[in-house]
Write an enzyme that holds these catalytic residues in place. Structure first.
Site, PDB file in Angstrom:
ATOM      1  N   LYS A  13      16.363   3.316  -3.691  1.00 33.13           N
ATOM      2  CA  LYS A  13      15.489   2.189  -3.346  1.00 33.13           C
ATOM      3  C   LYS A  13      14.313   2.074  -4.306  1.00 33.13           C
ATOM      4  CE  LYS A  13      13.178   2.040   0.628  1.00 33.13           C
ATOM      5  NZ  LYS A  13      12.694   1.705   1.988  1.00 33.13           N
ATOM      6  N   SER A  14      13.703   3.204  -4.654  1.00 32.31           N
ATOM      7  CA  SER A  14      12.550   3.169  -5.558  1.00 32.31           C
ATOM      8  C   SER A  14      12.936   2.586  -6.919  1.00 32.31           C
ATOM      9  CB  SER A  14      11.989   4.582  -5.739  1.00 32.31           C
ATOM     10  OG  SER A  14      11.486   5.088  -4.530  1.00 32.31           O
ATOM     11  N   ARG A  37      11.865  -1.219  -8.757  1.00 28.47           N
ATOM     12  CA  ARG A  37      11.248  -1.240 -10.078  1.00 28.47           C
ATOM     13  C   ARG A  37      12.133  -1.921 -11.117  1.00 28.47           C
ATOM     14  NH1 ARG A  37       9.372   2.618  -6.922  1.00 28.47           N
ATOM     15  NH2 ARG A  37       7.295   3.522  -7.204  1.00 28.47           N
ATOM     16  N   ARG A  84       0.372  -1.668   8.842  1.00 26.86           N
ATOM     17  CA  ARG A  84       0.154  -0.574   7.894  1.00 26.86           C
ATOM     18  C   ARG A  84      -0.984  -0.911   6.933  1.00 26.86           C
ATOM     19  NH1 ARG A  84       6.236  -0.254   5.986  1.00 26.86           N
ATOM     20  NH2 ARG A  84       5.502   1.326   4.502  1.00 26.86           N
ATOM     21  N   SER A 121       0.202   9.456  -3.943  1.00 28.11           N
ATOM     22  CA  SER A 121       0.911   8.231  -3.577  1.00 28.11           C
ATOM     23  C   SER A 121       1.524   7.596  -4.814  1.00 28.11           C
ATOM     24  CB  SER A 121      -0.029   7.235  -2.890  1.00 28.11           C
ATOM     25  OG  SER A 121       0.632   5.988  -2.696  1.00 28.11           O
ATOM     26  N   GLN A 176       3.194   4.912  -4.773  1.00 28.99           N
ATOM     27  CA  GLN A 176       3.029   3.463  -4.671  1.00 28.99           C
ATOM     28  C   GLN A 176       1.686   3.019  -5.229  1.00 28.99           C
ATOM     29  OE1 GLN A 176       3.787   2.227  -0.654  1.00 28.99           O
ATOM     30  NE2 GLN A 176       5.934   2.814  -0.706  1.00 28.99           N
ATOM     31  N   ASP A 194       9.441  10.930   2.355  1.00 25.85           N
ATOM     32  CA  ASP A 194      10.287  10.040   3.156  1.00 25.85           C
ATOM     33  C   ASP A 194      11.363  10.797   3.937  1.00 25.85           C
ATOM     34  OD1 ASP A 194       8.994   7.677   2.509  1.00 25.85           O
ATOM     35  OD2 ASP A 194      10.198   7.365   0.711  1.00 25.85           O
ATOM     36  N   ARG A 251      14.048   5.066   9.219  1.00 20.77           N
ATOM     37  CA  ARG A 251      14.277   6.510   9.111  1.00 20.77           C
ATOM     38  C   ARG A 251      14.237   7.206  10.470  1.00 20.77           C
ATOM     39  NH1 ARG A 251      14.932   6.944   3.827  1.00 20.77           N
ATOM     40  NH2 ARG A 251      13.545   5.753   2.456  1.00 20.77           N
TER      41      ARG A 251
END
EC number: 2.5.1.19
Length: 448
Positions: A27-28, A32, A128, A173, A175, A325, A401
Site C-alpha cells: 500500500k505504501s 507513492r 484522526r 512518522s 507519513q 501497522d 486491521r
C-alpha cells in the site's frame, strides 16, 4: 467515492491452512507510485498496484489535479504526469475515504503549489488528528484551516514558492516525513527532515528512483534527509511487491493454527517494514525466506510459514517504527503464545483508523484473553497454543486491521467470532476472505 454498506462476518475454527497465496501490492509503495508518476513528465507504468479503496482515493485525487491515470485490461496502470509544479486546482473536494496516508501525503504535495484543496473523509478518518502534518507544512507557508482538533474536513491553500525548512520529527512518522519531502519537491532550495528514529524509507527510495536530488546521511541527531526543490522527475516502470502488512495476517494465522503450512509469494522485505517478522521469530515462529531477490530497488522474497509453538516476549521497542501497522495482528499472536507478552512504545496506535490499543484490548477480552492496557501498548497473557474462547461480537470501528486481526483469531477459537462490519477490509485487502477460503476449505464462515 462510494463506500460499501456494513458487512457482518462470522468466522469459526478451521483445519490446517495450506497453500500458496499472493498478497496485494504494498500500500505504501502504491500510494507513492501514483503520486510521483503524476508529477513526472511522460508515461509511467505501474504493475501490481494495490487496488483497494485507499489507493483508489489517491488515484482519484491525482486525476482531479490534472494527471491522466488509466488501468489497462492487462492490469497495468498508465499514468501521464503533469510535472512538478503542474498540479491544477481541483474542481471539488478531495474525498479521502478512510486513507490517512493519502490525506497526509497529498497535503504535502498541495502545500507547495499555488492551489487550494479541501480534504474530506469518512467518519473514521475525520476523527484522526492531522496536527503533526499541519505544523511543518504551515512553516513552509501553506495556509491550513482545519476542523476542531486539527481534523478533517480541512482546507489547504498552498504557497508557491514555498519556504524550505529544516524539521526534526517529534515522533517517528513516515507519513509526516513524506509529506514534508513531497512539499520540498516544488520548493526552491533544500528542505531537510531529521528523523531521530528511522521509519519506512519508501519515499526516499522512490524519489531517488524518479530522479529527485535527494541525499540521506546518518548524523548525531539521526537520519538526515535532504531534497533539493524544483525537481524534474522522470517517468518510471514500477513493479509493486506484495505488502508485508497484508502478509502479516497469514504469518500469524499459519503460526497459530495447528499443522498449517503456507507460502506467501512475492513479499516486500524492505528492512524498515520487517519488524513483525523479527518479533514473530523472537516468539519462535517458523518463517523462512525463499527465492530472495531485488525488484525495483526493493528486496523481495517468498515467505514460508509453518505452525509453531509461540513463546511470550517483551517486544523490543526499537522494532516499533518498522511494524506499527502490524501490532494488532501481533497482539493476536500473543494471545496464543505461552506466557505474558508485553508490547510498549507504540503510542501512535492511539491515532490510527481507530484507537488500536483500546480496540484490541476490548476485542481480545471479549474473546476470553487476559490483557492489561498501557498508554503505549498492551500486555497479553496467552493460551500456550490452546484455542481462545471466542464466542463474541467484535466492533471493527471502521478499522480494516481490527477486522482482519480478529478474523485470524477466530481460526483457532473454541466458538465462532463475529465481526460487526468487515467492509473496511476492502480499503487495503479486497481479496482477504477469498484467500482465507482457498487456504482453509473447512473454515466455518457465514456472512449476514
Amino acid at each position: 467515492m462510494s463506500h460499501l454498506p456494513p458487512q457482518t462476518k462470522t468466522l469459526g475454527p478451521c483445519g490446517p491452512l495450506r497453500g500458496t497465496i499472493t498478497v496485494p501490492g504494498d500500500k505504501s509503495i502504491s500510494h507513492r507510485s501514483l503520486m510521483l508518476s503524476a508529477l513526472a513528465v511522460g508515461e509511467s507504468r505501474v504493475e501490481g498496484l494495490l487496488e483497494g479503496e485507499d489507493v483508489l482515493a489517491t488515484a482519484a485525487a491525482m486525476r482531479a489535479m490534472g494527471a491522466e491515470i488509466q488501468r489497462g485490461a492487462d492490469g497495468i496502470w498508465r499514468i501521464h504526469g503533469v510535472g512538478v509544479g503542474g498540479l491544477r486546482q481541483p474542481d471539488t473536494a478531495l474525498e479521502m475515504g478512510n486513507s490517512g496516508t493519502s490525506t497526509r501525503l497529498l497535503m504535502g504535495l498541495v502545500a507547495s503549489h499555488a492551489i487550494t484543496a479541501t480534504f474530506t473523509g469518512d467518519a473514521s478518518l475525520s476523527g484522526r488528528p492531522m496536527g503533526r502534518v499541519i505544523e511543518p507544512l504551515s512553516a513552509m507557508g501553506a495556509a491550513i484551516t482545519a476542523s476542531l482538533g486539527g481534523r478533517l474536513p480541512l482546507m489547504l491553500r498552498g504557497l508557491c514558492p514555498a519556504v524550505p525548512i529544516t524539521y526534526t520529527l517529534p515522533v517517528a512518522s513516515a507519513q509526516v516525513k513524506s509529506a514534508i519531502l513531497l512539499a520540498g519537491l516544488n520548493t526552491p532550495g533544500i528542505t531537510t527532515v531529521i528523523e531521530p528514529v528511522a521509519t519506512r524509507d519508501h519515499s526516499e527510495r522512490m524519489l531517488a528512483g524518479f530522479g529527485a536530488d535527494l541525499s540521506v546521511e546518518q548524523g548525531p541527531e539521526g537520519r538526515i534527509i535532504q531534497i533539493r526543490g524544483e525537481a524534474e522527475l522522470r517517468p518510471q516502470q514500477i513493479v509493486v511487491p506484495g505488502d508485508p502488512s497484508s502478509a502479516a495476517f497469514w504469518l500469524v494465522a499459519a503460526s497459530v493454527v495447528p499443522d498449517s503450512d503456507i507460502l506467501v509469494a512475492n513479499v516486500g522485505l524492505n528492512p524498515t517494514r520487517t519488524g513483525v517478522i523479527a518479533a514473530l521469530r523472537l516468539m519462535g515462529a517458523d518463517i523462512t525466506e525463499e527465492n530472495a531477490r531485488v525488484v525495483g530497488g526493493e528486496p523481495v522474497a517468498d515467505l514460508r510459514v509453518r505452525h509453531a509453538t509461540l513463546r511470550a516476549i517483551e517486544v523490543p521497542t526499537e522494532l516499533t517504527p518498522s511494524m506499527i501497522d502490524e501490532y494488532p495482528v501481533l497482539f493476536v499472536a500473543a494471545a496464543f503464545a505461552e506466557g505474558r507478552t508485553v508490547a510498549r512504545g507504540a503510542h501512535e496506535l492511539r491515532v490510527k483508523e481507530s484507537d488500536r490499543i483500546a480496540a484490541m484490548r476490548a476485542a481480545l477480552e471479549l474473546c476470553g484473553v487476559v490483557c492489561e492496557e498501557f498508554e503505549d501498548g498492551l500486555a497479553i497473557t496467552g493460551t500456550g497454543g490452546a484455542p481462545i474462547a471466542g464466542g463474541a461480537t467484535i466492533a471493527s470501528l471502521l478499522d480494516h486491521r481490527i477486522a482482519m486481526s480478529l478474523s485470524v483469531a477466530a481460526l483457532h477459537a473454541r466458538r465462532p467470532i463475529t465481526i460487526d462490519d468487515a467492509a473496511p477490509v476492502a480499503t487495503s485487502y479486497p481479496g482477504f476472505y477469498a484467500s482465507l477460503d482457498r487456504l482453509a476449505a473447512d473454515t466455518a464462515e457465514q456472512a449476514a
